[in-house]
Write an enzyme that holds these catalytic residues in place. Structure first.
Site, PDB file in Angstrom:
ATOM      1  N   LYS A  40     -21.381 -16.488   1.909  1.00  0.00           N
ATOM      2  CA  LYS A  40     -22.832 -16.398   2.145  1.00  0.00           C
ATOM      3  C   LYS A  40     -23.570 -15.596   1.090  1.00  0.00           C
ATOM      4  O   LYS A  40     -23.083 -14.578   0.611  1.00  0.00           O
ATOM      5  CB  LYS A  40     -23.055 -15.683   3.470  1.00  0.00           C
ATOM      6  CG  LYS A  40     -22.673 -16.470   4.678  1.00  0.00           C
ATOM      7  CD  LYS A  40     -23.433 -15.856   5.827  1.00  0.00           C
ATOM      8  CE  LYS A  40     -22.797 -16.011   7.158  1.00  0.00           C
ATOM      9  NZ  LYS A  40     -23.031 -14.835   7.982  1.00  0.00           N
ATOM     10  N   GLY A  97     -14.599  -3.706   1.218  1.00  0.00           N
ATOM     11  CA  GLY A  97     -15.952  -3.159   1.364  1.00  0.00           C
ATOM     12  C   GLY A  97     -16.275  -2.127   0.302  1.00  0.00           C
ATOM     13  O   GLY A  97     -17.397  -2.070  -0.217  1.00  0.00           O
ATOM     14  N   GLY A 152     -11.269  -8.022  -2.058  1.00  0.00           N
ATOM     15  CA  GLY A 152     -11.376  -9.048  -1.019  1.00  0.00           C
ATOM     16  C   GLY A 152     -10.670 -10.353  -1.349  1.00  0.00           C
ATOM     17  O   GLY A 152      -9.561 -10.360  -1.869  1.00  0.00           O
ATOM     18  N   ARG A 177       0.827  -1.225   0.000  1.00  0.00           N
ATOM     19  CA  ARG A 177       0.000   0.000   0.000  1.00  0.00           C
ATOM     20  C   ARG A 177       0.853   1.263   0.000  1.00  0.00           C
ATOM     21  O   ARG A 177       0.436   2.285  -0.554  1.00  0.00           O
ATOM     22  CB  ARG A 177      -0.942  -0.005   1.196  1.00  0.00           C
ATOM     23  CG  ARG A 177      -2.052  -1.014   0.987  1.00  0.00           C
ATOM     24  CD  ARG A 177      -3.087  -0.930   2.059  1.00  0.00           C
ATOM     25  NE  ARG A 177      -4.248  -1.707   1.667  1.00  0.00           N
ATOM     26  CZ  ARG A 177      -5.065  -2.300   2.510  1.00  0.00           C
ATOM     27  NH1 ARG A 177      -4.844  -2.211   3.809  1.00  0.00           N
ATOM     28  NH2 ARG A 177      -6.105  -2.973   2.079  1.00  0.00           N
TER      29      ARG A 177
HETATM   30  P1  AMP Z   1     -16.461 -13.810   0.670  1.00  0.00           P
HETATM   31  O1  AMP Z   1     -15.715 -13.005   1.681  1.00  0.00           O
HETATM   32  O2  AMP Z   1     -17.927 -13.774   0.806  1.00  0.00           O
HETATM   33  O3  AMP Z   1     -15.982 -13.587  -0.728  1.00  0.00           O
HETATM   34  O4  AMP Z   1     -16.148 -15.318   1.031  1.00  0.00           O
HETATM   35  C1  AMP Z   1     -14.895 -15.867   0.981  1.00  0.00           C
HETATM   36  C2  AMP Z   1     -14.936 -17.132   1.765  1.00  0.00           C
HETATM   37  O5  AMP Z   1     -15.821 -18.054   1.158  1.00  0.00           O
HETATM   38  C3  AMP Z   1     -13.594 -17.810   1.827  1.00  0.00           C
HETATM   39  O6  AMP Z   1     -13.126 -17.763   3.143  1.00  0.00           O
HETATM   40  C4  AMP Z   1     -13.889 -19.232   1.395  1.00  0.00           C
HETATM   41  O7  AMP Z   1     -13.284 -20.205   2.200  1.00  0.00           O
HETATM   42  C5  AMP Z   1     -15.391 -19.329   1.532  1.00  0.00           C
HETATM   43  N1  AMP Z   1     -15.938 -20.395   0.683  1.00  0.00           N
HETATM   44  C6  AMP Z   1     -15.802 -20.556  -0.630  1.00  0.00           C
HETATM   45  N2  AMP Z   1     -16.370 -21.696  -1.043  1.00  0.00           N
HETATM   46  C7  AMP Z   1     -16.893 -22.284   0.033  1.00  0.00           C
HETATM   47  C8  AMP Z   1     -17.602 -23.508   0.258  1.00  0.00           C
HETATM   48  N3  AMP Z   1     -17.882 -24.327  -0.748  1.00  0.00           N
HETATM   49  N4  AMP Z   1     -17.972 -23.796   1.521  1.00  0.00           N
HETATM   50  C9  AMP Z   1     -17.683 -22.968   2.539  1.00  0.00           C
HETATM   51  N5  AMP Z   1     -17.023 -21.795   2.394  1.00  0.00           N
HETATM   52  C10 AMP Z   1     -16.634 -21.455   1.147  1.00  0.00           C
END
Ligand code: AMP
Length: 388
Positions: A199, A370, A347, A34
Site C-alpha cells: 500500500k 518497523g 521487512g 538472531r
Molecule cells: P510491504 O510490507 O508494504 O513491503 O508489502 C509487501 C507485500 O506487498 C507482499 O506481501 C506482496 O505480496 C505485496 N505485493 C507486492 N506486489 C503486489 C501486487 N502487485 N499486488 C498486490 N500485492 C502486492
C-alpha cells in the site's frame, strides 16, 4: 556514535539488550539467526571479563496464556550451545533470586533474564517504558549496551528506560545497521530508491522523506497501481489505495522527473498462483497486475546500472507466489551481479532476498522491519536518541 568499544566494560556488570525474538514451535527454536547475530557483542564482553546480563523480548504478552509460549528459556539453551559455555537463566524478570544470582556472578558469566514483556502483563510496564522498571533493571548492572535494532524505534523500559540510568552505547549489530543506513544522511549520487510493497499508505513517510534526497524513485509492487490510477490509467482489479490517489497526484506533479512507474506487468484474473498470466502494457478491467513486466525490469536496470547507492524497500510483485516473484528476483540478481551498492530496507524485501539467496550478497540487508522503515522516513528513533 557511542559503541561498546567506547565504554569501560572490564570486570563490569554489562546489561545487553538483545533481539532474541526468534520463532519457537513447541519449545524448539526454528530459526536461530538472531541468536547467532548477537554472539559478536556477547563474545566481546566475555573477552573483556564482563559479567553479562542479557535482556530481550519475545513475542507479545497480553494475557496469562501468552506467558508459556513466550518463555525465553529455549534461547538460553541455544545460546549455551553456540557459545559452548554455561548460560544461566532467570525465570523471573525481577526479584531477590535474580539479584542474588547477578551479584554472585564471576567475570565471563552470563545470565539471560526472562522475556522483558512478561512485565507487560500488568500495566504494560516494559512497552510503556515504566520509569521504575527501567531504573530497576539498570540497578542490576553498571553499563548498558543496546544491540536490538528491531526495537530501536520503540521507547521501552529495556532500552530507553535503562539507558537513562547507565553509561550506554550500541552493540556491534546496531552499529553495523546504523553505519549502513547513515549513508542516507548525505547520500552519494546518483541515489536511487526502489520502492515496492503493498500500500501507498504504508510508504507515504518514506516517499516524502526520500523523494527530496533521491535522484530517482522506481516504483513497483501493489503501490504502483495507485500511482497509475492517479495518471488516469486503467488498472483493472489491481490493488488500489483509494484514499491516497490525491497524494500520488501531488507527488507526480511535484516530482515528475524523479518518480518512475512500471510500463508493463504480469497480469492475470485472480489473486492466485494457479492461473496463467500474460505480460502486458495495458490492464483490462477484469485483470490485475501481480508483478512488474520485463520492459519495466529493463527500464529499471538501465537506471540502476549508474547508481552510486540504492535503497530498496518492498518487493516488486506478490513474491509469495512463485510466478510473481520473478522480477523481484531478477532485479536483485542484477544489483548483485553488477556490484551496485544496495541496501535492502528491512521487512519483505529481505525475506525475498533470503529466499532467493541474495541476502548475504548485497551491500547491506537491514534486519529491522518497523525500525528500518522509520529510519527511512527520517524519524528520530527513541532507542538511538536515548544513547546519544
Ligand atoms: P510491504 O510490507 O508494504 O513491503 O508489502 C509487501 C507485500 O506487498 C507482499 O506481501 C506482496 O505480496 C505485496 N505485493 C507486492 N506486489 C503486489 C501486487 N502487485 N499486488 C498486490 N500485492 C502486492
Amino acid at each position: 556514535m557511542k559503541t561498546i568499544r567506547d565504554l569501560d566494560i572490564d570486570n563490569k556488570k554489562v546489561i545487553i539488550r538483545c533481539d532474541f525474538n526468534v520463532p519457537i514451535k513447541e519449545g524448539k527454536i526454528t530459526d536461530d539467526t538472531r541468536i547467532v547475530g548477537a554472539l559478536e557483542t556477547i563474545k566481546y564482553c566475555i573477552d573483556h571479563n564482563a559479567k553479562i546480563i542479557l535482556l530481550s523480548h519475545l513475542g507479545r504478552v497480553k494475557e496469562i496464556e501468552d506467558l508459556d509460549k513466550n518463555n525465553l528459556a529455549p534461547v538460553a539453551t541455544r545460546l549455551s550451545e553456540l557459545l559452548e559455555k554455561d548460560v544461566l537463566f532467570s525465570e523471573y524478570t525481577r526479584g531477590e533470586e535474580l539479584e542474588e544470582t547477578v551479584n554472585s556472578m564471576e567475570p565471563g558469566d552470563i545470565i539471560l533474564v526472562q522475556n522483558t514483556r512478561y512485565e507487560d502483563l500488568e500495566g504494560k510496564k516494559e512497552s510503556g517504558n515504566d520509569e521504575e522498571l527501567g531504573k530497576y533493571w539498570a540497578s542490576l548492572g553498571e553499563v548498558f549496551i543496546n544491540d536490538a535494532f528491531g526495537t530501536i524505534h520503540r521507547a521501552h523500559a529495556s532500552n530507553c528506560g535503562i539507558a537513562a540510568h547507565l553509561p550506554s552505547g550500541f552493540g556491534f549489530l546496531v552499529e553495523k545497521e546504523l553505519k549502513a543506513l547513515s549513508v542516507l544522511d548525505s547520500p552519494e549520487h546518483p541515489f536511487v530508491v526502489v520502492l515496492g510493497g503493498a500500500k501507498v499508505e504504508d510508504k507515504i513517510g518514506v516517499i516524502e522523506n526520500l523523494v527530496k534526497k533521491a535522484d530517482k524513485i522506481l516504483i513497483g509492487g501493489g503501490m504502483a497501481f495507485t500511482f497509475l490510477k492517479a495518471q488516469g490509467k486503467e488498472i483493472g482489479k489491481s490493488l488500489l489505495d483509494e484514499n491516497n490517489i490525491d497524494f500520488c497526484v501531488e507527488m507526480l506533479e511535484n516530482y515528475r522527473d524523479k518518480i518512475e512507474l512500471p510500463v508493463d506487468f504480469a497480469v492475470t484474473h485472480e489473486f492466485t498462483n494457479d492461473e496463467e498470466y500474460r505480460e502486458a502494457t495495458e490492464i483490462a478491467p477484469d485483470e490485475m497486475g501481480l508483478d512488474i513486466g520485463s520492459k519495466t525490469l529493463e527500464k529499471y536496470e538501465n537506471i540502476l546500472k549508474d547508481a552510486a547507492i540504492v535503497i530498496w524497500n518492498g518487493p516488486l510483485g506478490v513474491y509469495e507466489f512463485e510466478k510473481y516473484k520473478k522480477n523481484t528476483d531478477n532485479l536483485l540478481k542484477f544489483v548483485v551481479d553488477n556490484n551496485i551498492k544496495t541496501i535492502l530496507g528491512g521487512g519483505d524485501i529481505v525475506a525475498a532476498a533470503t529466499q532467493a539467496g541474495y541476502k548475504d550478497k548485497v551491500y547491506h540487508a537491514s534486519t529491522g522491519g518497523g525500525a528500518t522503515l522509520e529510519y527511512l522516513e527520517g524519524k528520530k528513533l527513541p532507542g538511538i536518541e536515548a544513547i546519544k
